[in-house]
Structures are given as structure tokens and as C-alpha cells.
Scaffold this active site. Structure first.
Site, PDB file in Angstrom:
ATOM      1  N   ALA A  36       0.830  -1.210   0.000  1.00 45.94           N
ATOM      2  CA  ALA A  36       0.000   0.000   0.000  1.00 45.94           C
ATOM      3  C   ALA A  36       0.862   1.258   0.000  1.00 45.94           C
ATOM      4  CB  ALA A  36      -0.935   0.001   1.209  1.00 45.94           C
ATOM      5  N   ASP A  39       2.394   1.670  -3.420  1.00 41.63           N
ATOM      6  CA  ASP A  39       1.380   2.173  -4.349  1.00 41.63           C
ATOM      7  C   ASP A  39       1.199   3.679  -4.206  1.00 41.63           C
ATOM      8  OD1 ASP A  39      -0.773  -0.768  -4.098  1.00 41.63           O
ATOM      9  OD2 ASP A  39       1.004  -0.359  -5.319  1.00 41.63           O
ATOM     10  N   SER A  84      25.046 -20.697 -28.749  1.00 37.58           N
ATOM     11  CA  SER A  84      24.534 -21.663 -27.782  1.00 37.58           C
ATOM     12  C   SER A  84      25.721 -22.356 -27.115  1.00 37.58           C
ATOM     13  CB  SER A  84      23.631 -22.679 -28.476  1.00 37.58           C
ATOM     14  OG  SER A  84      24.302 -23.268 -29.565  1.00 37.58           O
ATOM     15  N   LEU A  85      25.447 -23.265 -26.189  1.00 43.60           N
ATOM     16  CA  LEU A  85      26.496 -23.997 -25.491  1.00 43.60           C
ATOM     17  C   LEU A  85      26.483 -25.453 -25.911  1.00 43.60           C
ATOM     18  CD1 LEU A  85      26.112 -22.634 -21.827  1.00 43.60           C
ATOM     19  CD2 LEU A  85      27.806 -21.959 -23.527  1.00 43.60           C
ATOM     20  N   GLU A 116      27.116 -21.936 -12.431  1.00 45.09           N
ATOM     21  CA  GLU A 116      25.803 -21.333 -12.208  1.00 45.09           C
ATOM     22  C   GLU A 116      24.711 -22.219 -12.784  1.00 45.09           C
ATOM     23  OE1 GLU A 116      27.766 -18.228 -14.690  1.00 45.09           O
ATOM     24  OE2 GLU A 116      25.700 -17.739 -15.178  1.00 45.09           O
ATOM     25  N   LYS A 118      21.605 -23.538 -14.970  1.00 48.50           N
ATOM     26  CA  LYS A 118      21.142 -23.296 -16.338  1.00 48.50           C
ATOM     27  C   LYS A 118      19.625 -23.145 -16.291  1.00 48.50           C
ATOM     28  CE  LYS A 118      21.288 -25.110 -21.055  1.00 48.50           C
ATOM     29  NZ  LYS A 118      19.825 -24.973 -21.267  1.00 48.50           N
ATOM     30  N   GLU A 176      18.480 -14.795 -18.952  1.00 46.72           N
ATOM     31  CA  GLU A 176      17.350 -15.681 -19.207  1.00 46.72           C
ATOM     32  C   GLU A 176      16.076 -15.070 -18.644  1.00 46.72           C
ATOM     33  OE1 GLU A 176      16.869 -19.853 -20.756  1.00 46.72           O
ATOM     34  OE2 GLU A 176      18.467 -18.359 -20.753  1.00 46.72           O
ATOM     35  N   CYS A 435      10.980 -37.785 -55.805  1.00 48.67           N
ATOM     36  CA  CYS A 435      10.257 -37.970 -54.538  1.00 48.67           C
ATOM     37  C   CYS A 435       9.812 -36.619 -53.996  1.00 48.67           C
ATOM     38  CB  CYS A 435      11.159 -38.677 -53.537  1.00 48.67           C
ATOM     39  SG  CYS A 435      10.404 -38.917 -51.922  1.00 48.67           S
TER      40      CYS A 435
END
Length: 674
Positions: A36, A39, A84-85, A116, A118, A176, A435
Site C-alpha cells: 500500500a 502504491d 549456444s552452449l 551457475e 542453467k 534468461e 520424390c
């Protein structure tokens, strides 16, 4: 009426108080103010800004929400690729990774790693200029992502303005976006109460929330951004290690993982992996493994990168989750090179956070190894928490009417004969471009971003083009016009015009891209580049013998055989002739006396370029034999500096290195014909 000094002081005071409490709430998880009271501060700031709209700034706490909905996401080119890893799935592979990099840099067993969790979320990049959030983008394909700036501004853990000292003029922060478990449960409960569709897992919820065209919807979703790395840094310096850099990011206002650790040696990495694996279920968010990074930046630079990932980092994924289900049937799919792959049709089962109804069975050898039959109860695993596969059967549950899996003797799509090649587990359709399945897949590959990059030519459009006999091979794409395309399902005149323009734009390409786009078996992007740089013209590649091809870097007897076989087929040469006749153009690569003109040199790109992207400049320099580095040292030959060049330019001047502006770079490239 202009605002008085008292109003200005009050405005800054309110901003500072709200930003302070935002950090306590979103970053430190230690709120000290009742909702409150918070706010009241927020409403007071809103009231001043409504009275004096000229005082509203982009970094005001009130500007996190309220941007107008978008029609679509724009694209943002990453200043440095978001790679990427590579993954490992067991301790043996982890130890092999450690040995590999220690051998490369001659390091002892106490090599320091930053460890760390993932996060199982969506990768994002935030770009700050002079401490203020400028843009935000998804990873996309690693080179180009989607502009999600307005949506990222709504996330409380994303600082709109950085705090503290020594903030670089340009700073790219990567991390992330994820949805905590509690928030995921809450929004699904709210959806159920409204008879709305629920999300399958927190990752999907985060992705769906982040890609809302209306930022006000994103603002209502409980998303979190956690920083884990930096990208571009200009006009400032970072600490010497990754771990210290994360600490610095925290001091500038970012949320970073509380679970990060330093490990001295790979044994401590293994211990950390087991520690966090045991703690996984009690964490407030989903993780799917651990990331280990060589801590020292100078060692990272020495280790460098492979084509898609850094050598100095690895993701050790947790064991995949498994579940029991029933194999109802097996279907056979035909790929671009004719390989016929069995696909298991399963009784849908929830495993690893998603509902799985299909799984790969790889080939005939794998089916025989498993001893699997239609009707069997099987154990399904999501390998790496991504690809569903059947790992074993429960033979005791086999029903009496279980039936053997029979491989087709003819292609399930075109009816052509199938063949088994000695030394290969797969069977292949011999139909080639007769094909339809192979035609479709070859056209999809040709149009892909890494190949000809025909924007808007999606899978469903390709399917319609082949089904309606409008396109028979990749060269036929260049005969399409607006009326023809506008007649396809869900493709109006405007989209058709855009697609025709994209097809036309793709005509200007490079030798390595056309080699990759042709879809020669086992020729990926790196091999295509090596072939282009070695032979310099398509005709020389087409006429090369196996012995000549084996001289190319990373080309062995198998790849050489496929290249010779591809160009020995008359229909493939006809397609190339049709492409040339349609105006598709790829310049030859100039090479003097067998030596590339910039071989042995090292270039560094810094600042922005107007006439070409930095990636394009990098590709052109590499085509001339230059090495392109991300940092300036005494070994650097030349620094290419555009507007916004910062510390790299200053260091180059201090070292007395050669410096080119964009005009000089273009002159250099033109001199050598690229």
C-alpha cells in the site's frame, strides 16, 4: 506552466525511492515497504507526470507498462552473435571437456571455473547506452532476434536505468527470462477459473508471455530476468573474470543467480553439480542443468570458439525424465537426402514438462537393438530435456497381438526403390527429386536463413508449391510471380509481393552459401566455407576429384565422395545452370598464388557500420584469410572503427596500431574483390 524546482526535486526523489524499492523487491527479494505504501509513492509520481507530461522520461518507473500493441515484431541484429552452449550428459564427458581445454592452454588441474544454474527459460539480450535501456531482443537464430524492448521494459527485474559507477557507454547484458514455479501455478489457476487454455510448463509460459504483441499482457505475467553474461562492451572496462563481472552486474542493478559459485578444478564442478541437482526441486524456478565457464576472460579469449559455441563453457544437463507409455504404430518419414526414418506414434504421455506423442526410432539397427514391436509398453525419455526417444521396452507387458515393425521395400512417399548402403544403418529412397518429400525438404533447406535466406518462404508454402506442381526444384522458385503466389492458401497479394521481393533479393549471395544451399550430403556451413575458400569458384568445386577434395580442411573421404557424387549427377548440374540463368549470382573468391591476401593478419571490428553489418564485414575479412578477433592486443594488425567506437579504439591508438574507418574498410574489400 513550467514545473518548479520543488516539483523537480520531488519527482527525482520519488523515482529514486521507487527504483530503490523495486531493487529490494525484484533483485534482492527483501521488500521493506508494504504494498500500500509503495502504491502511494507510485501514484504520487504518476500524478506529477500527468500534470507535467514533458517531465516523463523513458527510464521512469511509470513507463514499464503502457506502450501501444504492436502489429508484429521487428528484427534486431545482434552486435555479437548469441551462441549456444555444447552439452555433456555425464561426469566422464565433463572430465573430458576439462582435459581438452586444459591441454589447449597448458593449465593445471586447479583451473578456475564459474558455476551457475542453467535456467529453463528464454535467452534475451539487453542493450544499454549511457546506462539507459535502449533495446532488447530474443536470441533468434543467434545472429538476428526479435525486438522485444517494450515487453522487457515491463519486467520488474530489468533495470531501465543502471545505477552505480564505471558504467560503460555501451553495455550488452545477456540473460534468461523465466517464470517462477509459483507464478506459473497462479496464472494457470486463473486461466482454469476463466475456462481459458493453460500453459504446459513454465518455459512455454515464459515464451508465450514474452512474445505478446501487447506489452500490457506481458506486464501481467510474473516474468523474471536473470543476467548471466555480457556481450558488447564499449567505452568502459569489465573485471578480469566472469564471476566478478556477475557481481558488477548485480551492483549495477541486475538480478544474478544466488547459486553461482567458484570451483577450483573439475572435481569441485562435479560436487557443485550434485549439490544443485539435489536442490533442484526446492528452487523457485526450473533449471535443466549447470553451466561451467572458464572464469578468467584472458583464458576464454585464448580458448576461443568453435562454429556454434565457445570452447570455454559447457552445459552439464541433468538426467532426462522418463515415463511409460504404449507404442501404437510406426510411420516412416523421408528426409532431404532420402533417409527413411521410423517415427514412433505413442499414446500421449506427459514427460519432461511436455506432452509427448512421437519419438524417434532412428533406424533399423536401433529397432533390432530394442527388440521393439507395435503394441509394446516402452520407456520414453526426453534426451537433454529436448528430443523424445524410446530407451527400452517392458517385455513383461507385451500383448499377444504385438506385431513386428517391417521396413518398407519402396519409398512410402513416391514408391521408388529403397537401398541399403554398406556401412550405414539408414535405408534411403532412390527417387531423388522425383520424390515429393525430398523435393520439399531440399527446397526448405535452400530457402533457410543460413542458406539463401528467403524470408517468408515457410514450410507450409513450400508444401503447397510442390503439391500444386508449381515448383519442381529450387531453381523454379525464381520463376514465381505475385499472381501465382497470391492464389495459394493464406497468402494474399501483399504477402505474395513481399515473398517475390525476398526471392529476388536472395539472388545476390556468396559461394559458400550457394554450396550450403544446394544441400550436398554432409556439407554443412563450415565445410561449405572451407570448400569455397579453397577452390574459390563453383566450377572448380564441381570438377574437383576426391583426391583434390581431401586436401580441403575438415574434408575426409566420405564427404569428398558425396561432393563428387552430387556434381556427377546431370540433374544437379542442370539446376545450377537454371539458377545462373535466373540471375542468381555468387562472385568468385580472389586468391593470389594460392595464398589469401590477408592471411596471417588479425582484424578487430568496433563501433557501428552503415553500409554492411559487422557480421558481413567479418565474413568478408575471413574470406580474405584474416582472423577477426573480439579484443585488441599487440598482435592485432588493424582495428576497423565506426561511430561509437570506444575503449578498443583508444587501446589501438595507444598501441600505435593501424586504424581504418568504414570508407577504408570498403576500399580494402573492393581492392580484393569481395
Amino acid at each position: 506552466m513550467a514545473a518548479s524546482d520543488a516539483v523537480l526535486d520531488k519527482l527525482e526523489s520519488l523515482k529514486n525511492q521507487i527504483n530503490y524499492h523495486n531493487k529490494l523487491y525484484y533483485v534482492l527479494d527483501a521488500p521493506e515497504l508494504p504494498d500500500a505504501e509503495y502504491d502511494k509513492l507510485f501514484q504520487e509520481l504518476q500524478a506529477i507526470e500527468q500534470q507535467f507530461p514533458e517531465l516523463v522520461t523513458e527510464d521512469s518507473p511509470t513507463q514499464r507498462v503502457g506502450a501501444a500493441p504492436l502489429d508484429s515484431f521487428a528484427s534486431i541484429e545482434h552486435k555479437r552473435p548469441m551462441l549456444s552452449l555444447d552439452n555433456v550428459f555425464n561426469v566422464e564427458e565433463l572430465f573430458a571437456f576439462d582435459k581438452r581445454i586444459r591441454d589447449r592452454i597448458n593449465a593445471d588441474a586447479s583451473l578456475e571455473y564459474s558455476c551457475e544454474p542453467k535456467f529453463d527459460g528464454i535467452a534475451a539480450s539487453l542493450l544499454y547506452e549511457n546506462g539507459r535501456l535502449k533495446t532488447a531482443a530474443t536470441r533468434g537464430d543467434g545472429t538476428v532476434g526479435e525486438d522485444i524492448t517494450q515487453n522487457m521494459r515491463t519486467i520488474g527485474s530489468v533495470p531501465l536505468k543502471l545505477e552505480g559507477n564505471n558504467i560503460p557507454a555501451v553495455l550488452e547484458v545477456r540473460g534468461e527470462v523465466y517464470m517462477p514455479k509459483a507464478g506459473f501455478l497462479r496464472i494457470n489457476e486463473e486461466a482454469l477459473a476463466k475456462n481459458e487454455k493453460t500453459f504446459v510448463n513454465p518455459r512455454n509460459a515464459a515464451a508465450g508471455s514474452l512474445r505478446q504483441l501487447n506489452p500490457q499482457i506481458t506486464a501481467k505475467r510474473p516474468l523474471v530476468f536473470c543476467a548471466y553474461n555480457v556481450g558488447v562492451v564499449e567505452g568502459g572496462e569489465l573485471p578480469a573474470t566472469h564471476y566478478e563481472t556477475l557481481t558488477q552486474l548485480f551492483e549495477w542493478g541486475f538480478l544474478v543467480s544466488e547459486e553461482r559459485r567458484i570451483a577450483k578444478g573439475i572435481e569441485e564442478c562435479e560436487a557443485y553439480y550434485h549439490y544443485l541437482e539435489a536442490k533442484r526441486e526446492s528452487l523457485a524456478y526450473d533449471i535443466d542443468g549447470i553451466v561451467f565457464k572458464v572464469n578468467a576472460f584472458d583464458l576464454q579469449e585464448r580458448l576461443g570458439f568453435v562454429s556454434r559455441a565457445p570452447r570455454w563453457a559447457i552445459a552439464h544437463k541433468f538426467p532426462a525424465q522418463e515415463a511409460l507409455t504404449v507404442l501404437h504404430d510406426v510411420e516412416f518419414q523421408v528426409g532431404r537426402t532420402g533417409a527413411i526414418t521410423p517415427v514412433a506414434k505413442l499414446q500421449p504421455i506427459f514427460v519432461g514438462g511436455v506432452t509427448v506423442s512421437n519419438a524417434t526410432l532412428h533406424n533399423k539397427d536401433e529397432i533390432e537393438r530394442l527388440g521393439i514391436r507395435v503394441g509394446d509398453t516402452v520407456i520414453v525419455r526426453r534426451a537433454g530435456d529436448v528430443i523424445p526417444q524410446i530407451v527400452s521396452i517392458v517385455e513383461s507387458k507385451r500383448p499377444q497381438d504385438a506385431r513386428e515393425i517391417k521396413f518398407p521395400t519402396a519409398c512410402p512417399v513416391c514408391g521408388s526403390d529403397v537401398e541399403s548402403v554398406e556401412g550405414e544403418a539408414a535405408i534411403r529412397c532412390t527417387g531423388g527429386l522425383v520424390c515429393e518429400a525430398q523435393r520439399k525438404e531440399s527446397i526448405k533447406h535452400f530457402a533457410s536463413r543460413q542458406a539463401m535466406d528467403i524470408d517468408g518462404l515457410g514450410d507450409k508454402i513450400v508444401d503447397q508449391l510442390v503439391d500444386n506442381k508449381l515448383v519442381n526444384d529450387v531453381a523454379d522458385l525464381y520463376t514465381l510471380d505475385i499472381p501465382t503466389l497470391a492464389g495459394l492458401e493464406r497468402l494474399g497479394a501483399k504477402s505474395a509481393a513481399n515473398l517475390v521481393a525476398a526471392i529476388e533479393a536472395s539472388k545476390q549471395t556468396s559461394l559458400d552459401k550457394i554450396l550450403y544451399a544446394l544441400g550436398i550430403r554432409e556439407v554443412g556451413r563450415a565445410t561449405a566455407r572451407n570448400l569455397a575458400n579453397h577452390f574459390c569458384t563453383l566450377n572448380k568445386v564441381m570438377d574437383a576429384t576426391q583426391e583434390q577434395l581431401i586436401e580441403v580442411t575438415d574434408v575426409g573421404p566420405v564427404v569428398a565422395h558425396y561432393v563428387v557424387d552430387f556434381f556427377a549427377q546431370a540433374n544437379n548440374r542442370e539446376v545450377i545452370e537454371k539458377l545462373i540463368a535466373a540471375g542468381v549470382n555468387w562472385p568468385d573468391i580472389e586468391k593470389v598464388d594460392g595464398v589469401k591476401p590477408l592471411e596471417g593478419t588479425t582484424y578487430v571490428l568496433t563501433g557501428s557500420l552503415e553500409s554492411l553489418s559487422r557480421d558481413e564485414a567479418k565474413d568478408k575479412l575471413q574470406a580474405l584469410g584474416a582472423k577477426v578477433s573480439g579484443s585488441v592486443s599487440a598482435k592485432t594488425t588493424c582495428v576497423v572503427a565506426g561511430p561509437g567506437a570506444g575503449s578498443k579504439l583508444a587501446k589501438a591508438e595507444k598501441l600505435g596500431l593501424a586504424i581504418l574507418d568504414e570508407v577504408g574498410l570498403l576500399a580494402l574489400l573492393e581492392e580484393h574483390g569481395v
